[in-house]
Design an enzyme around this catalytic site. Structure first.
Site, short mmCIF file in Angstrom:
data_model
loop_
_atom_site.label_atom_id
_atom_site.label_comp_id
_atom_site.label_asym_id
_atom_site.label_seq_id
_atom_site.Cartn_x
_atom_site.Cartn_y
_atom_site.Cartn_z
N CYS A 56 0.83 -1.23 0.00
CA CYS A 56 0.00 0.00 0.00
C CYS A 56 0.85 1.26 0.00
O CYS A 56 0.46 2.28 -0.57
CB CYS A 56 -0.89 0.06 1.24
SG CYS A 56 -1.23 -1.48 2.03
N ASP A 88 -3.27 -3.15 7.88
CA ASP A 88 -4.21 -4.12 8.42
C ASP A 88 -4.03 -5.53 7.88
O ASP A 88 -4.18 -6.50 8.61
CB ASP A 88 -5.64 -3.66 8.12
CG ASP A 88 -6.04 -2.50 9.01
OD1 ASP A 88 -5.20 -2.05 9.81
OD2 ASP A 88 -7.19 -2.04 8.89
N CYS A 129 -2.97 3.36 3.01
CA CYS A 129 -3.74 2.23 3.56
C CYS A 129 -4.75 2.69 4.60
O CYS A 129 -4.87 3.87 4.88
CB CYS A 129 -2.83 1.12 4.07
SG CYS A 129 -1.76 1.59 5.41
N ASP A 130 -5.45 1.70 5.17
CA ASP A 130 -6.70 1.96 5.89
C ASP A 130 -6.65 3.13 6.88
O ASP A 130 -7.53 3.98 6.88
CB ASP A 130 -7.13 0.73 6.68
CG ASP A 130 -7.44 -0.44 5.80
OD1 ASP A 130 -7.10 -0.40 4.60
OD2 ASP A 130 -8.00 -1.42 6.30
N LYS A 131 -5.64 3.15 7.74
CA LYS A 131 -5.65 4.15 8.80
C LYS A 131 -4.88 5.40 8.41
O LYS A 131 -5.09 6.47 8.98
CB LYS A 131 -5.05 3.58 10.10
CG LYS A 131 -5.75 2.35 10.58
CD LYS A 131 -7.24 2.58 10.74
CE LYS A 131 -8.02 1.30 10.95
NZ LYS A 131 -7.91 0.28 9.91
N CYS A 201 -5.21 -2.65 -1.00
CA CYS A 201 -6.13 -3.76 -1.31
C CYS A 201 -7.18 -3.33 -2.32
O CYS A 201 -7.83 -2.30 -2.15
CB CYS A 201 -6.80 -4.25 -0.04
SG CYS A 201 -5.62 -4.83 1.16
N GLU A 451 -10.03 -5.23 13.90
CA GLU A 451 -10.76 -5.76 12.74
C GLU A 451 -10.65 -7.27 12.78
O GLU A 451 -9.61 -7.80 13.18
CB GLU A 451 -10.14 -5.26 11.43
CG GLU A 451 -10.50 -3.86 11.10
CD GLU A 451 -9.93 -3.41 9.75
OE1 GLU A 451 -9.47 -4.24 8.97
OE2 GLU A 451 -9.95 -2.20 9.52
N SER A 477 -13.03 -5.65 8.80
CA SER A 477 -12.26 -5.16 7.67
C SER A 477 -13.22 -4.79 6.54
O SER A 477 -14.36 -5.27 6.49
CB SER A 477 -11.34 -6.27 7.23
OG SER A 477 -11.17 -6.23 5.86
C1 LIG Z 1 -8.44 -6.93 2.64
C2 LIG Z 1 -8.91 -6.00 3.67
C3 LIG Z 1 -7.97 -4.98 4.17
C4 LIG Z 1 -6.68 -5.59 4.58
C5 LIG Z 1 -8.59 -4.26 5.29
O1 LIG Z 1 -8.19 -4.35 6.40
C6 LIG Z 1 -9.75 -3.39 5.09
O2 LIG Z 1 -10.17 -3.15 3.98
O3 LIG Z 1 -10.28 -2.86 6.10
MG LIG Z 2 -8.81 -2.56 7.61
#
Ligand SMILES: CC[C@H](C)C(=O)C(=O)O
Ligand SMILES: [Mg+2]
Length: 574
Positions: A56, A88, A129-131, A201, A451, A477
């Site tokens: 990511c 994540d 990425c997510d956070k 992702c 998650e 997630s």
């Molecule tokens: C595949 C999912 C990803 C790693 C994740 O944590 C989210 O999308 O929240």
């Molecule tokens: Mg996540």
């Protein structure tokens, strides 16, 4: 921007670069090769979440260089810095996931402190990425200096025996493998095929959901969220962002001019319309909190309820982020929502223009079925639904996109950690029809509100996704599917009803009515509450202890400066 002269006496960087007393400060800047002219130009923080933890973030260093070129071309002086991330996908399924949500706060705080400490005049933030996406946007709103957000871009889809796949297929393969429906060799093949490039992702999981939000809320340039990470066109968006930030300084356009209540509503709308991640119902209240706007889980849920679900994206649907980009990207989604009255067109964005003005050149693409017209949606209400009832007086959230049934009722089987439940799932010591309850996993209880994709994907992979329900005070997630209800509040750790449930109590969830109930009277709940005692989560020091002490409820975004406080005194005005 050619020839733009900035009045340094009004910019924060004057504290570092102007006057005889700042000679020592300038010495440090000369030491890094800056010229006199560069020192006296506006200083632009280029905050990147680059690191080698996950794909990511791996392309962010490349993209940051393009941002810097853009800043320099428009007569600014870029100063790059990095912050941490917790990814994540790799933190999933073990204690590491407790660090995930806490990292959002650290990212926001670290960007804030670097910016304040060095008096940068503006911020271009890159996150992958997510956070890191919400953390970076939170820092922008908190600091309220001119800011532009840049997403790192999605990963490309993988391919397994001729079928496109994402990481979700690998998580679900673990469930198949556990019931001997997949061989060791196939698991090995799929894990090597799922992630063919840099990028976050690939479906409408949390990163792409928050990237969609970044355009809809107005902090990112139109189209910039959609281009996959390896595409060179990303660098062009980055160059433009670098040039544009100088324009925002000149026009004094700030994040809190952009992130208004209406903009937050637009953000919640694109989440629901794209069947996005339930995590958005945490991150949007957290972003609102930075702006001093009250916008909690129920406000998000209300918008989810009235928004049509139109984008056929995984995990509920068929397509991935790259597919959406190729048919017109986030602007295509926003176009149909705007045309049918679901978006506020008058919100300002980082282009210096409104959403409606940005949309003027966007044409509807009828030759595709990734995004349906908002008057002919997949379903009339959004892909994510808010719930409330005696089991969740402070609310809960469920993703219904792609689900066959929206009601579930059954006896509870309780677990006091994700590990206990994962063990029961792996050994199949649960029964069809049950409601699996995972508690003491909330923001304070975990701590860190984990998650639980490993558990939910294992259930799904076993073919049990719609045969049991799962409820938790933790999170899911973006790739979770099945009847999974998260963010149940108040959490068990503070005495919430989810901690009072016992095995066999009947729990009923109705996503159409928006309810979540346990068949217990108020009297019975009161009796059980008298016997309830708080637990020690095992963290007595360090970042997670600190997080557990300060964090507020999920309903308000699980922020670490709760209590209605927000940064009123933007540092740039001091
Ligand atoms: C595949 C999912 C990803 C790693 C994740 O944590 C989210 O999308 O929240
Ligand atoms: Mg996540």
């Amino acid at each position: 921007m050619d020839g733009q002269v900035f009045d340094k006496t009004k910019l924060p960087s004057r504290h570092v670069t102007e006057g005889p007393s700042r000679a020592p400060h300038r010495s440090y800047l000369y030491a890094m090769g800056l010229t006199k002219a560069q020192i006296h130009q506006p200083l632009v923080g280029v905050a990147s979440c680059w690191n080698e933890a996950a794909p990511c973030n791996i392309s962010l260093m490349r993209q940051a260089q393009a941002v810097k070129k853009g800043v320099a071309a428009a007569h600014g002086t870029p100063r790059e810095f990095c912050t941490i991330t917790v990814t994540d996908g790799i933190a999933m399924g073990h204690e590491g996931m407790k660090s995930s949500l806490a990292s959002r706060e650290v990212i926001a705080d670290s960007v804030e402190l670097t910016m304040r400490g060095h008096c940068y005049d503006a911020l271009v933030g890159l996150a992958g990425c997510d956070k890191s996406l919400p953390g970076m946007m939170m820092a922008m709103v908190r600091l309220n200096v001119p800011s532009i957000f840049i997403y790192g871009g999605s990963i490309l889809p993988g391919s397994f025996r001729g079928q496109p796949i994402t990481i979700q297929d690998v998580f679900e393969a673990v469930g198949k493998h556990s019931v001997n429906a997949m061989s060791d060799e196939d698991l090995d093949e799929i894990e090597q095929a799922a992630c063919p490039s840099a990028g976050a992702c690939g479906a409408q999981f949390t990163a792409n959901t928050m990237a969609t939000v970044s355009e809809a809320i107005g902090l990112a340039l139109p189209y910039s969220a959609g281009a996959p990470a390896p595409y060179e066109i990303r660098d062009r968006f980055c160059m433009t962002a670098g040039e544009m930030i100088m324009e925002l300084i000149a026009r004094n356009i700030r994040p809190r001019d952009i992130v208004t209540r209406k903009a937050l509503e637009n953000a919640a709308t694109v989440v629901a319309a794209s069947g996005g991640s339930t995590n958005a119902s945490l991150h949007l209240p957290a972003l609102a909190h930075e702006a001093g706007i009250e916008f909690d889980l129920f406000d998000v849920a209300e918008i989810f309820r009235r928004t049509p679900y139109v984008a056929d994206l995984k995990p509920g649907g068929r397509y991935v982020a790259k597919d959406l980009f190729e048919v017109g990207g986030v602007p295509l989604l926003m176009k149909t929502l705007l045309d049918h009255g679901f978006l506020h067109g008058d919100c300002l964005t980082v282009t210096g223009r409104t959403i409606a003005e940005n949309m003027e050149k966007v044409r509807w693409n009828a030759d595709q079925d990734v995004v349906l017209p908002a008057n002919k949606p997949l379903t009339k209400t959004g892909g994510v639904v808010g719930l409330r009832g005696n089991l969740a007086p402070d609310g809960a959230i469920v993703k219904v996109a792609g689900m066959k049934t929206q009601q579930f009722s059954g006896p509870a089987r309780c677990f006091d950690s994700e590990e206990e439940c994962f063990e029961a799932v792996s050994s199949k010591t649960f029964r069809e029809g049950e409601v699996l309850v995972i508690r003491y996993e909330g923001p304070k209880g975990g701590p860190g509100m984990r998650e639980m994709l490993s558990t939910t994907a294992a259930l799904y992979g076993q073919g049990m996704g719609d045969k049991v329900a799962l409820i938790t005070d933790g999170r899911f997630s973006g790739a979770t599917r099945g009847f999974c209800i998260g963010h149940v509040g108040p959490e068990a750790a503070v005495g919430g009803p989810i901690g009072l449930v016992r095995d066999g109590d009947v729990i009923s969830i109705d996503a159409v009515a928006g309810t979540i109930e346990v068949a217990l009277t108020d009297e019975e709940l009161d009796i059980r509450r008298r016997d309830w005692k708080p637990r020690d989560n095992g963290f007595g020091s360090g970042a997670l202890w600190k997080y557990g002490q300060g964090v507020g409820p999920a309903r308000y975004g699980a922020v670490t400066h709760p209590g209605g406080q927000f940064e009123r005194r933007a540092y740039a005005d001091v």
